[in-house]
Design an enzyme around this catalytic site. Sequence first.
Site, PDB file in Angstrom:
ATOM      1  N   LYS A  17       0.841  -1.216   0.000  1.00 55.28           N
ATOM      2  CA  LYS A  17       0.000   0.000   0.000  1.00 55.28           C
ATOM      3  C   LYS A  17       0.871   1.259   0.000  1.00 55.28           C
ATOM      4  O   LYS A  17       0.587   2.219  -0.703  1.00 55.28           O
ATOM      5  CB  LYS A  17      -0.915   0.046   1.230  1.00 55.28           C
ATOM      6  N   ARG A  92      -8.796   1.242   9.876  1.00 56.88           N
ATOM      7  CA  ARG A  92      -8.327  -0.094  10.225  1.00 56.88           C
ATOM      8  C   ARG A  92      -9.293  -0.799  11.176  1.00 56.88           C
ATOM      9  O   ARG A  92      -9.028  -1.932  11.582  1.00 56.88           O
ATOM     10  CB  ARG A  92      -6.977   0.033  10.922  1.00 56.88           C
ATOM     11  N   ARG A 131      12.171  -5.893   4.162  1.00 54.93           N
ATOM     12  CA  ARG A 131      11.932  -4.451   4.075  1.00 54.93           C
ATOM     13  C   ARG A 131      12.992  -3.658   4.846  1.00 54.93           C
ATOM     14  O   ARG A 131      13.348  -4.002   5.961  1.00 54.93           O
ATOM     15  CB  ARG A 131      10.535  -4.151   4.642  1.00 54.93           C
ATOM     16  N   ARG A 164      12.421  -1.710  10.471  1.00 54.29           N
ATOM     17  CA  ARG A 164      11.451  -1.101  11.389  1.00 54.29           C
ATOM     18  C   ARG A 164      11.303  -1.967  12.628  1.00 54.29           C
ATOM     19  O   ARG A 164      11.309  -3.194  12.534  1.00 54.29           O
ATOM     20  CB  ARG A 164      10.084  -1.012  10.686  1.00 54.29           C
ATOM     21  N   ARG A 175       0.908  -8.536  13.987  1.00 51.37           N
ATOM     22  CA  ARG A 175       0.187  -7.535  13.182  1.00 51.37           C
ATOM     23  C   ARG A 175      -0.801  -8.211  12.235  1.00 51.37           C
ATOM     24  O   ARG A 175      -1.875  -7.682  11.975  1.00 51.37           O
ATOM     25  CB  ARG A 175       1.192  -6.668  12.422  1.00 51.37           C
TER      26      ARG A 175
HETATM   27  P1  AMP Z   1       1.619   0.731   9.080  1.00 49.13           P
HETATM   28  O1  AMP Z   1       2.777   1.582   8.737  1.00 49.13           O
HETATM   29  O2  AMP Z   1       0.370   1.104   8.330  1.00 49.13           O
HETATM   30  O3  AMP Z   1       1.922  -0.748   9.005  1.00 49.13           O
HETATM   31  O4  AMP Z   1       1.264   1.046  10.625  1.00 49.13           O
HETATM   32  C1  AMP Z   1       2.213   0.814  11.643  1.00 49.13           C
HETATM   33  C2  AMP Z   1       1.546   0.831  13.003  1.00 49.13           C
HETATM   34  O5  AMP Z   1       0.933   2.102  13.228  1.00 49.13           O
HETATM   35  C3  AMP Z   1       0.428  -0.170  13.202  1.00 49.13           C
HETATM   36  O6  AMP Z   1       0.911  -1.451  13.544  1.00 49.13           O
HETATM   37  C4  AMP Z   1      -0.355   0.492  14.337  1.00 49.13           C
HETATM   38  O7  AMP Z   1       0.323   0.343  15.575  1.00 49.13           O
HETATM   39  C5  AMP Z   1      -0.293   1.952  13.955  1.00 49.13           C
HETATM   40  N1  AMP Z   1      -1.411   2.367  13.062  1.00 49.13           N
HETATM   41  C6  AMP Z   1      -1.307   2.847  11.782  1.00 49.13           C
HETATM   42  N2  AMP Z   1      -2.517   3.144  11.284  1.00 49.13           N
HETATM   43  C7  AMP Z   1      -3.418   2.855  12.262  1.00 49.13           C
HETATM   44  C8  AMP Z   1      -4.832   2.915  12.352  1.00 49.13           C
HETATM   45  N3  AMP Z   1      -5.590   3.355  11.337  1.00 49.13           N
HETATM   46  N4  AMP Z   1      -5.410   2.530  13.516  1.00 49.13           N
HETATM   47  C9  AMP Z   1      -4.678   2.105  14.562  1.00 49.13           C
HETATM   48  N5  AMP Z   1      -3.348   1.994  14.539  1.00 49.13           N
HETATM   49  C10 AMP Z   1      -2.698   2.355  13.403  1.00 49.13           C
END
Ligand code: AMP
Length: 216
Positions: A17, A92, A131, A164, A175
């Site tokens: 994404k 989410r 990654r 990360r 996750r």
């Molecule tokens: P991502 O970079 O999208 O994989 O997000 C990394 C982390 O940020 C996730 O594992 C959550 O801890 C937090 N996060 C990102 N977007 C959301 C969301 N819409 N709702 C809740 N937590 C989020």
Amino acid sequence: MQDKIVLIFFGPPGSGKGTQGKIISQRLGIPHIATGDIMREAVANETELGKKVKDYLGRGLLVPDEIVIQIIEERLKRDDVKKGFILDGFPRTVEQARALEGLFKKLSIQNYMVLYFDVPDEDIIKRISGRRSCVKCGSVYNVFFGPPKTPNKCDSCGSDLIVREDDTEEKVKKRLDVYKQSTLPVLDFYSSKVKKISAVGKIEEITESIVKIIQN
Ligand code: AMP
């Protein structure tokens, strides 16, 4: 008539994404809004928001809805969303999707599309374990599928690349569990708005299939 292009990129962690969000954002000249990026930046800068969310991000858990909804509410007030925007990693949860409906109503957005990035679990683990992210500009590489020109250095700004904190195998599994439990139900919420794309294959090919869907 609505002239904004509003896209929601939906899919499991590691489904591409972010990569596609950046490419499509440049092509269409609309911002790519990724809640994960916004919060990682806040953590890195040790802001008030960063302090609140650090622990959730580190453990691969969802940040509470009210915090993330507020981030999006603030972000969609900015001028650069006039032509449209891409949401990546939001909503989410069904609660977030409901809040977004309310926001869209306020902003007179009736038309939007949800693009579902479909990728098998095995591919996700492999993709995420390869990654590497730039500590400075956030550019993302993959040691298997899209390595940087110089190992461990960012092509764009020359800074170091890191893994990360939440990209370790154990955290990725966590996750994915969270995704299946809390995030997948959002697909039912959107039902007829959802367009599924197979997000496996070359980056350019996936970009083209996204562009085709948007043009249609
Ligand atoms: P991502 O970079 O999208 O994989 O997000 C990394 C982390 O940020 C996730 O594992 C959550 O801890 C937090 N996060 C990102 N977007 C959301 C969301 N819409 N709702 C809740 N937590 C989020």
